[in-house]
Write a protein that holds these residues in place. Structure first.
Motif, PDB file in Angstrom:
ATOM      1  N   ALA A  75      22.089  47.130  46.121  1.00 51.66           N
ATOM      2  CA  ALA A  75      21.098  46.419  45.311  1.00 51.66           C
ATOM      3  C   ALA A  75      21.759  45.352  44.453  1.00 51.66           C
ATOM      4  CB  ALA A  75      20.345  47.411  44.435  1.00 51.66           C
ATOM      5  N   LYS A  76      23.011  45.603  44.086  1.00 51.39           N
ATOM      6  CA  LYS A  76      23.752  44.643  43.262  1.00 51.39           C
ATOM      7  C   LYS A  76      24.724  43.812  44.086  1.00 51.39           C
ATOM      8  CE  LYS A  76      23.587  47.453  39.048  1.00 51.39           C
ATOM      9  NZ  LYS A  76      24.383  48.121  37.979  1.00 51.39           N
ATOM     10  N   ASN A  77      24.767  44.071  45.396  1.00 53.60           N
ATOM     11  CA  ASN A  77      25.692  43.348  46.271  1.00 53.60           C
ATOM     12  C   ASN A  77      27.122  43.460  45.742  1.00 53.60           C
ATOM     13  OD1 ASN A  77      25.205  42.186  48.768  1.00 53.60           O
ATOM     14  ND2 ASN A  77      25.268  40.086  48.007  1.00 53.60           N
ATOM     15  N   THR A  78      27.486  44.661  45.331  1.00 49.89           N
ATOM     16  CA  THR A  78      28.756  44.892  44.663  1.00 49.89           C
ATOM     17  C   THR A  78      29.465  46.095  45.273  1.00 49.89           C
ATOM     18  OG1 THR A  78      27.943  43.958  42.589  1.00 49.89           O
ATOM     19  CG2 THR A  78      29.879  45.362  42.444  1.00 49.89           C
ATOM     20  N   VAL A  79      30.776  45.972  45.384  1.00 52.29           N
ATOM     21  CA  VAL A  79      31.611  47.066  45.846  1.00 52.29           C
ATOM     22  C   VAL A  79      32.584  47.424  44.724  1.00 52.29           C
ATOM     23  CG1 VAL A  79      33.389  47.727  47.513  1.00 52.29           C
ATOM     24  CG2 VAL A  79      31.434  46.390  48.247  1.00 52.29           C
ATOM     25  N   TYR A  80      32.886  48.700  44.624  1.00 47.56           N
ATOM     26  CA  TYR A  80      33.756  49.180  43.564  1.00 47.56           C
ATOM     27  C   TYR A  80      34.969  49.904  44.159  1.00 47.56           C
ATOM     28  CZ  TYR A  80      29.405  48.522  40.989  1.00 47.56           C
ATOM     29  OH  TYR A  80      28.249  47.998  40.456  1.00 47.56           O
ATOM     30  N   LEU A  81      36.026  49.910  43.381  1.00 48.06           N
ATOM     31  CA  LEU A  81      37.182  50.730  43.715  1.00 48.06           C
ATOM     32  C   LEU A  81      37.597  51.463  42.445  1.00 48.06           C
ATOM     33  CD1 LEU A  81      39.170  51.499  46.001  1.00 48.06           C
ATOM     34  CD2 LEU A  81      40.735  49.786  45.032  1.00 48.06           C
ATOM     35  N   GLN A  82      37.277  52.746  42.400  1.00 44.80           N
ATOM     36  CA  GLN A  82      37.684  53.579  41.278  1.00 44.80           C
ATOM     37  C   GLN A  82      39.093  54.073  41.542  1.00 44.80           C
ATOM     38  OE1 GLN A  82      36.022  54.431  38.322  1.00 44.80           O
ATOM     39  NE2 GLN A  82      38.001  55.348  37.775  1.00 44.80           N
ATOM     40  N   MET A  83      40.003  53.773  40.632  1.00 45.54           N
ATOM     41  CA  MET A  83      41.397  54.131  40.816  1.00 45.54           C
ATOM     42  C   MET A  83      41.825  55.078  39.695  1.00 45.54           C
ATOM     43  SD  MET A  83      42.958  50.425  41.911  1.00 45.54           S
ATOM     44  CE  MET A  83      42.756  49.729  40.289  1.00 45.54           C
ATOM     45  N   ASN A  84      42.161  56.292  40.063  1.00 44.60           N
ATOM     46  CA  ASN A  84      42.584  57.309  39.107  1.00 44.60           C
ATOM     47  C   ASN A  84      44.038  57.677  39.345  1.00 44.60           C
ATOM     48  OD1 ASN A  84      39.924  57.439  38.102  1.00 44.60           O
ATOM     49  ND2 ASN A  84      39.373  59.028  39.584  1.00 44.60           N
ATOM     50  N   ASN A  85      44.638  58.286  38.349  1.00 42.05           N
ATOM     51  CA  ASN A  85      46.034  58.716  38.446  1.00 42.05           C
ATOM     52  C   ASN A  85      46.911  57.592  38.987  1.00 42.05           C
ATOM     53  OD1 ASN A  85      48.257  60.424  38.318  1.00 42.05           O
ATOM     54  ND2 ASN A  85      47.844  61.361  40.310  1.00 42.05           N
ATOM     55  N   LEU A  86      46.801  56.454  38.376  1.00 46.91           N
ATOM     56  CA  LEU A  86      47.533  55.283  38.854  1.00 46.91           C
ATOM     57  C   LEU A  86      49.032  55.472  38.692  1.00 46.91           C
ATOM     58  CD1 LEU A  86      45.102  52.570  37.560  1.00 46.91           C
ATOM     59  CD2 LEU A  86      45.923  52.734  39.918  1.00 46.91           C
ATOM     60  N   LYS A  87      49.760  54.884  39.620  1.00 47.45           N
ATOM     61  CA  LYS A  87      51.216  54.975  39.653  1.00 47.45           C
ATOM     62  C   LYS A  87      51.813  53.571  39.598  1.00 47.45           C
ATOM     63  CE  LYS A  87      50.893  59.069  42.626  1.00 47.45           C
ATOM     64  NZ  LYS A  87      51.312  59.678  43.918  1.00 47.45           N
ATOM     65  N   PRO A  88      53.037  53.448  39.119  1.00 48.84           N
ATOM     66  CA  PRO A  88      53.660  52.106  39.069  1.00 48.84           C
ATOM     67  C   PRO A  88      53.651  51.408  40.421  1.00 48.84           C
ATOM     68  CG  PRO A  88      54.933  53.638  37.760  1.00 48.84           C
ATOM     69  CD  PRO A  88      53.881  54.452  38.459  1.00 48.84           C
ATOM     70  N   GLU A  89      53.749  52.159  41.499  1.00 48.17           N
ATOM     71  CA  GLU A  89      53.758  51.548  42.835  1.00 48.17           C
ATOM     72  C   GLU A  89      52.386  51.011  43.245  1.00 48.17           C
ATOM     73  OE1 GLU A  89      54.896  54.584  42.013  1.00 48.17           O
ATOM     74  OE2 GLU A  89      54.418  56.074  43.577  1.00 48.17           O
ATOM     75  N   ASP A  90      51.366  51.259  42.435  1.00 48.95           N
ATOM     76  CA  ASP A  90      50.053  50.669  42.688  1.00 48.95           C
ATOM     77  C   ASP A  90      49.947  49.263  42.122  1.00 48.95           C
ATOM     78  OD1 ASP A  90      48.654  53.890  41.972  1.00 48.95           O
ATOM     79  OD2 ASP A  90      48.901  52.985  43.958  1.00 48.95           O
ATOM     80  N   THR A  91      50.953  48.838  41.393  1.00 51.13           N
ATOM     81  CA  THR A  91      50.944  47.506  40.805  1.00 51.13           C
ATOM     82  C   THR A  91      50.883  46.436  41.882  1.00 51.13           C
ATOM     83  OG1 THR A  91      52.152  48.197  38.832  1.00 51.13           O
ATOM     84  CG2 THR A  91      52.288  45.862  39.437  1.00 51.13           C
ATOM     85  N   ALA A  92      49.892  45.556  41.780  1.00 49.85           N
ATOM     86  CA  ALA A  92      49.681  44.521  42.794  1.00 49.85           C
ATOM     87  C   ALA A  92      48.480  43.677  42.381  1.00 49.85           C
ATOM     88  CB  ALA A  92      49.430  45.148  44.165  1.00 49.85           C
ATOM     89  N   VAL A  93      48.296  42.602  43.106  1.00 47.72           N
ATOM     90  CA  VAL A  93      47.031  41.872  43.033  1.00 47.72           C
ATOM     91  C   VAL A  93      46.108  42.504  44.063  1.00 47.72           C
ATOM     92  CG1 VAL A  93      45.869  39.665  43.318  1.00 47.72           C
ATOM     93  CG2 VAL A  93      48.167  39.753  42.311  1.00 47.72           C
ATOM     94  N   TYR A  94      44.926  42.871  43.618  1.00 50.09           N
ATOM     95  CA  TYR A  94      43.953  43.535  44.490  1.00 50.09           C
ATOM     96  C   TYR A  94      42.897  42.525  44.927  1.00 50.09           C
ATOM     97  CZ  TYR A  94      45.908  48.127  43.671  1.00 50.09           C
ATOM     98  OH  TYR A  94      46.753  49.215  43.647  1.00 50.09           O
ATOM     99  N   TYR A  95      42.656  42.494  46.232  1.00 47.79           N
ATOM    100  CA  TYR A  95      41.712  41.555  46.824  1.00 47.79           C
ATOM    101  C   TYR A  95      40.549  42.299  47.461  1.00 47.79           C
ATOM    102  CZ  TYR A  95      45.546  38.192  46.464  1.00 47.79           C
ATOM    103  OH  TYR A  95      46.556  37.393  46.005  1.00 47.79           O
ATOM    104  N   CYS A  96      39.378  41.756  47.250  1.00 47.40           N
ATOM    105  CA  CYS A  96      38.180  42.235  47.910  1.00 47.40           C
ATOM    106  C   CYS A  96      37.962  41.405  49.174  1.00 47.40           C
ATOM    107  CB  CYS A  96      36.996  42.088  46.960  1.00 47.40           C
ATOM    108  SG  CYS A  96      35.393  42.478  47.656  1.00 47.40           S
ATOM    109  N   ALA A  97      37.458  42.044  50.217  1.00 42.20           N
ATOM    110  CA  ALA A  97      37.212  41.341  51.465  1.00 42.20           C
ATOM    111  C   ALA A  97      35.910  41.830  52.081  1.00 42.20           C
ATOM    112  CB  ALA A  97      38.365  41.569  52.433  1.00 42.20           C
ATOM    113  N   ALA A  98      35.260  40.940  52.809  1.00 41.49           N
ATOM    114  CA  ALA A  98      34.006  41.284  53.475  1.00 41.49           C
ATOM    115  C   ALA A  98      34.054  40.851  54.925  1.00 41.49           C
ATOM    116  CB  ALA A  98      32.835  40.617  52.770  1.00 41.49           C
ATOM    117  N   ALA A  99      33.514  41.696  55.766  1.00 38.38           N
ATOM    118  CA  ALA A  99      33.406  41.370  57.178  1.00 38.38           C
ATOM    119  C   ALA A  99      31.998  40.850  57.469  1.00 38.38           C
ATOM    120  CB  ALA A  99      33.694  42.600  58.020  1.00 38.38           C
TER     121      ALA A  99
END
Length: 124
Positions: A75-99
């Motif tokens: 309904a909101k044309n929105t996608v989410y990514l809930q990230m818990n227990n984050l680790k230093p190795e998760d450090t990055a630029v995060y990109y959303c993509a659509a097919a």
């Protein structure tokens, strides 16, 4: 004009949580697969998670299983990514993509539209 805009990134301590959002405009993506990728400095862009367009099936890379959750609000044309227990190795630029179609994939080339990215930094 199709546009994907990510938000929600930031600096968090290890063990913390963030929720990324990807708002799509220019067309309806309710039946399209959506994905999240990330790219750390000096590394190639890698698949993180995806959600299919029809059934809402989900896919994760092994290193984030049990910690990250992808979801969508059509309904909101929105996608989410809930990230818990984050680790230093998760450090990055995060990109959303659509097919264009409903089938999800971990393959970068399966996605036709990309956002500009949002920085996630996890301190130890």
């Amino acid at each position: 004009q199709v546009q994907l805009v990510e938000s929600g990134g930031g600096l968090v301590q290890a063990g913390g949580s963030l929720r990324l959002s990807c708002a799509a405009s220019g067309r309806t993506f309710s039946s399209a697969a959506m994905g999240w990728f990330r790219q750390a400095p000096g590394k190639e862009r890698e698949f993180v998670s995806a959600i299919s367009g029809c059934l809402g099936s989900t896919l994760y890379r092994d290193s984030v299983k049990g910690r990250f959750t992808i979801s969508r609000d059509n309904a909101k044309n929105t996608v989410y990514l809930q990230m818990n227990n984050l680790k230093p190795e998760d450090t990055a630029v995060y990109y959303c993509a659509a097919a264009r179609g409903p089938v999800y994939s971990s393959n970068y080339y399966s996605y036709n539209y990309w956002g500009q990215g949002t920085q996630v930094t996890v301190s130890s």
